[in-house]
Design a protein around this motif. Structure first.
Motif, PDB file in Angstrom:
ATOM      1  N   SER C  23       0.845  -1.183   0.000  1.00 13.85           N
ATOM      2  CA  SER C  23       0.000   0.000   0.000  1.00 13.85           C
ATOM      3  C   SER C  23       0.885   1.239   0.000  1.00 13.85           C
ATOM      4  CB  SER C  23      -0.884   0.001   1.247  1.00 13.85           C
ATOM      5  OG  SER C  23      -0.069   0.208   2.382  1.00 13.85           O
ATOM      6  N   VAL C  24       0.264   2.395  -0.250  1.00  9.95           N
ATOM      7  CA  VAL C  24       1.008   3.655  -0.243  1.00  9.95           C
ATOM      8  C   VAL C  24       1.718   3.849   1.099  1.00  9.95           C
ATOM      9  CG1 VAL C  24       0.742   6.169  -0.272  1.00  9.95           C
ATOM     10  CG2 VAL C  24      -0.413   4.770  -1.996  1.00  9.95           C
ATOM     11  N   ASP C  25       1.035   3.534   2.174  1.00 11.88           N
ATOM     12  CA  ASP C  25       1.652   3.714   3.491  1.00 11.88           C
ATOM     13  C   ASP C  25       2.854   2.790   3.684  1.00 11.88           C
ATOM     14  OD1 ASP C  25      -0.037   5.691   4.228  1.00 11.88           O
ATOM     15  OD2 ASP C  25      -1.370   4.427   5.433  1.00 11.88           O
ATOM     16  N   GLU C  26       2.711   1.572   3.207  1.00 14.44           N
ATOM     17  CA  GLU C  26       3.825   0.624   3.348  1.00 14.44           C
ATOM     18  C   GLU C  26       5.030   1.095   2.521  1.00 14.44           C
ATOM     19  OE1 GLU C  26       1.224  -3.439   4.181  1.00 14.44           O
ATOM     20  OE2 GLU C  26       1.536  -2.747   2.143  1.00 14.44           O
ATOM     21  N   ILE C  27       4.760   1.634   1.343  1.00 10.64           N
ATOM     22  CA  ILE C  27       5.853   2.154   0.530  1.00 10.64           C
ATOM     23  C   ILE C  27       6.508   3.335   1.244  1.00 10.64           C
ATOM     24  CG2 ILE C  27       6.453   3.268  -1.665  1.00 10.64           C
ATOM     25  CD1 ILE C  27       4.012   1.756  -2.870  1.00 10.64           C
ATOM     26  N   ARG C  28       5.649   4.189   1.802  1.00 10.42           N
ATOM     27  CA  ARG C  28       6.161   5.387   2.472  1.00 10.42           C
ATOM     28  C   ARG C  28       7.070   5.025   3.650  1.00 10.42           C
ATOM     29  NH1 ARG C  28       1.396   8.262   3.286  1.00 10.42           N
ATOM     30  NH2 ARG C  28       1.499   9.236   1.236  1.00 10.42           N
ATOM     31  N   ALA C  29       6.778   3.917   4.297  1.00  9.17           N
ATOM     32  CA  ALA C  29       7.616   3.488   5.429  1.00  9.17           C
ATOM     33  C   ALA C  29       9.049   3.224   4.974  1.00  9.17           C
ATOM     34  CB  ALA C  29       7.029   2.232   6.075  1.00  9.17           C
ATOM     35  N   HIS C  30       9.212   2.931   3.686  1.00  9.47           N
ATOM     36  CA  HIS C  30      10.561   2.678   3.181  1.00  9.47           C
ATOM     37  C   HIS C  30      11.206   3.900   2.553  1.00  9.47           C
ATOM     38  CE1 HIS C  30      11.022  -1.648   3.808  1.00  9.47           C
ATOM     39  NE2 HIS C  30       9.728  -1.696   3.679  1.00  9.47           N
ATOM     40  N   VAL C  31      10.405   4.726   1.880  1.00 13.97           N
ATOM     41  CA  VAL C  31      11.017   5.809   1.112  1.00 13.97           C
ATOM     42  C   VAL C  31      10.992   7.141   1.840  1.00 13.97           C
ATOM     43  CG1 VAL C  31      10.534   4.669  -1.080  1.00 13.97           C
ATOM     44  CG2 VAL C  31       8.913   6.348  -0.171  1.00 13.97           C
ATOM     45  N   GLY C  32      10.303   7.199   2.976  1.00 15.64           N
ATOM     46  CA  GLY C  32      10.318   8.451   3.720  1.00 15.64           C
ATOM     47  C   GLY C  32       8.915   8.979   3.928  1.00 15.64           C
ATOM     48  N   ALA C  33       8.677   9.452   5.153  1.00 12.13           N
ATOM     49  CA  ALA C  33       7.333   9.834   5.565  1.00 12.13           C
ATOM     50  C   ALA C  33       6.775  11.014   4.763  1.00 12.13           C
ATOM     51  CB  ALA C  33       7.321  10.170   7.055  1.00 12.13           C
ATOM     52  N   GLU C  34       7.653  11.854   4.246  1.00 11.22           N
ATOM     53  CA  GLU C  34       7.198  13.084   3.588  1.00 11.22           C
ATOM     54  C   GLU C  34       6.882  12.861   2.108  1.00 11.22           C
ATOM     55  OE1 GLU C  34       6.919  15.719   5.663  1.00 11.22           O
ATOM     56  OE2 GLU C  34       7.581  14.219   7.130  1.00 11.22           O
ATOM     57  N   ALA C  35       7.237  11.667   1.605  1.00  5.89           N
ATOM     58  CA  ALA C  35       7.231  11.473   0.160  1.00  5.89           C
ATOM     59  C   ALA C  35       5.827  11.472  -0.435  1.00  5.89           C
ATOM     60  CB  ALA C  35       7.926  10.159  -0.169  1.00  5.89           C
TER      61      ALA C  35
END
Lengths: 200, 245, 200
Positions: C23-35
């Motif tokens: 999910s978008v949130d799971e991706i964000r956990a890897h690439v950075g919270a602000e992304a």
């Protein structure tokens, strides 16, 4: 040119879905004997240059992998709070009260051997550090607490740790059977008064 | 001839998912929109099918026969002059049947379209050898200062040299008690509580010891016929007097 | 713009390396919270459109998969490990188009009892799950589809179910009783008038 693109698509999908890196011949087994797989691989290399995925060659085999500079994204750190084990807290207490102290000394004080990981865990937590070697035969390593230890436990210095006398006063040194006897004596006292009044 | 029969009746009864399914297959053979279907014709087809099956001695599950009976009833209702009192009317029953067939047909077609889609692992594929994403769990250890000092107290208590002392207790021996009770009971004519035989100065643990020893002494002396014991009920005061009184 | 490209690379690498759809949130956990992960996903969708690998959305999760038209190159063993029975397919369709739906409702549509294993097989495949009880007498369990169902059948959401809008518009997802009332009331009305005129 469109034919070339179709072939590149096919090679791309085959490499993506393969469990192992594939040689040109192995790729050809999927996409057709006539195909110019090498040309397709070159065009894929161009397409993926600088992207997050790269086409790489290992020996005579090809596969996709994530770009090396992004490897750090594939691992994510997560902090979890964990409670220190009984062995851990006891070992920490001995180091704090006796530092610098060797592993053998810790074991002598605890009366139990320390498992390998116990001091590692304390070092990982940032509370314990190696503190040089003791100049005795075998030159064993000694351990001491860190400033992080003081911070975590809210101590200004190690002198703030309660001494043996304080522990005794707080009942923390009482063996279990002694504490029990104290309770029992109170019970006797009550019984005595009742019996006395009966006989009067 | 035989071949012809088996051609038209290649019915594997296990292949039908119930009578409604069979009806739907027959209805679709009419090659018209289900909304325009002739229910009478469908009833005839179903009943004919059942008869042929029976001729072939196929064993039909009961629900197929129930459906056949119901359809025969429906057909007569549709053909005979209407009884206005009858509810639900045959037309209503026929319409309901048609609605059910439409719904089953819709789901049958939807299911066929669904399984014909590009399915993962059959038509489309995920990456077969992903590097995987790792979550590195970093422990953040928790311990309170109390845990620390309590642990040290525990170790110290465990490893400190401990001296075990057996406290010398002041007791009245049984011999002493027998001598004392025997001497005192001789001068008692009235019943007296056992407590009155204890020394006045006895307190605390010594008093308890004296009471216990005096009780055993009283039992022994009673056995020897030197005194009598009396107690009204359990835990009531215990009275002693000399045997000669 | 370069920053956006870097983010697209990062999202690409994370999705590519993942063993599961993310999910978008799971991706964000890897690439950075602000992304702005959604924007990066849109740009990746454009980049991959028409290629041998595609970025697809299934429910709220994204993954890469091979393009459907290349299936013939990749289907090494055509044997389908679990061929769904007709009862299974129909039951799955009924659950997908009607969810949440009880066993009795499935049986009403199919006109036959569901054999014991049918729903089990669908649950084992990871396509169907229990979805709470219906608050009617007997509190029957209802069933619904899972995210795995969307992934397997290549659906972005349940709205993508083939023909669902047409079926809904035609009332074919309504129960017979409801459909009958809608139709039947008109029919009754006509019938009544006829009867009335007959008796006059």
């Amino acid at each position: 040119m469109i034919i070339q693109d179709d072939l590149a698509r096919a090679v791309e999908a085959v490499l993506f879905a393969s469990e192992q890196p594939l040689s040109v011949d192995e790729i050809r087994a999927h996409v057709g004997a006539e195909a110019d797989v090498s040309a397709a691989l070159r065009s894929l290399e161009d397409i993926y240059a600088g992207r997050g995925i790269e086409l790489v060659r290992r020996g005579d085999k090809y596969h996709f992998q994530t770009a090396a500079d992004l490897a750090h994204l594939l691992r994510r750190d997560r902090e979890e709070s964990r409670k220190l084990s009984r062995a851990g807290i006891e070992t920490l207490a001995i180091i704090a009260y006796h530092e610098p102290v060797t592993r053998a000394e810790i074991e002598a004080i605890r009366g139990v051997q320390i498992s390998k990981g116990t001091i590692d865990v304390l070092m990982e937590a940032g509370w314990v550090r190696p503190a040089g070697r003791r100049e005795v035969p075998g030159r064993p390593l000694t351990y001491a607490t860190t400033p992080g230890f003081l911070t975590h436990f809210g101590l200004a210095s190690r002198r703030d740790l309660p001494g043996i006398d304080d522990l005794k006063a707080a009942g923390l040194l009482d063996p279990v059977d002694l504490a029990f006897e104290t309770l029992g004596n109170d019970g006797d006292g009550d019984g005595e008064n009742e019996t006395a009044s009966d006989s009067e | 001839m035989d071949g012809e029969v088996s051609d038209t009746l290649t019915i594997d009864i296990d292949g039908w998912e119930g009578p409604l399914d069979l009806l739907l297959t027959l209805a679709r053979n009419q090659k018209v929109d289900l909304r325009a279907i002739s229910i009478l014709q469908l009833v005839d087809q179903y009943i004919a099918f059942m008869e042929e099956a029976r001729a072939l001695k196929l064993e039909l599950a009961a629900d197929y026969l129930v459906m056949a009976a119901w359809l025969a009833y429906l057909k007569s209702g549709l053909l005979l002059p209407r009884n206005p009192e009858e509810s639900p009317s045959p037309e209503e029953l026929a319409l309901r049947l048609q609605l059910r067939l439409e719904r089953l047909n819709a789901m049958r077609e939807a299911g066929a379209r669904l399984v014909a889609r590009d399915r993962l692992g059959r038509d489309v594929f995920l990456r077969a050898a992903p590097e995987g994403l790792r979550v590195v769990r970093k422990g953040r250890y928790e311990a309170e200062i109390y845990d620390l000092i309590a642990a040290y107290g525990r170790i110290s208590a465990r490893t400190r040299p401990v001296m075990h002392v057996v406290a010398a207790r002041d007791v009245m021996t049984l011999e002493e008690a027998i001598e004392r009770v025997e001497r005192l009971v001789g001068s008692r004519i009235e019943w007296s509580t056992i407590e009155s035989f204890l020394p006045d100065e006895a307190h605390g643990l010594y008093r308890k010891s004296a009471l216990a020893s005096s009780f055993v002494a009283a039992l022994e002396l009673a056995r020897q016929g030197k005194l009598e014991l009396r107690q009204k009920s359990p835990f009531a005061p215990l009275y002693l007097r000399g045997a000669g009184a």
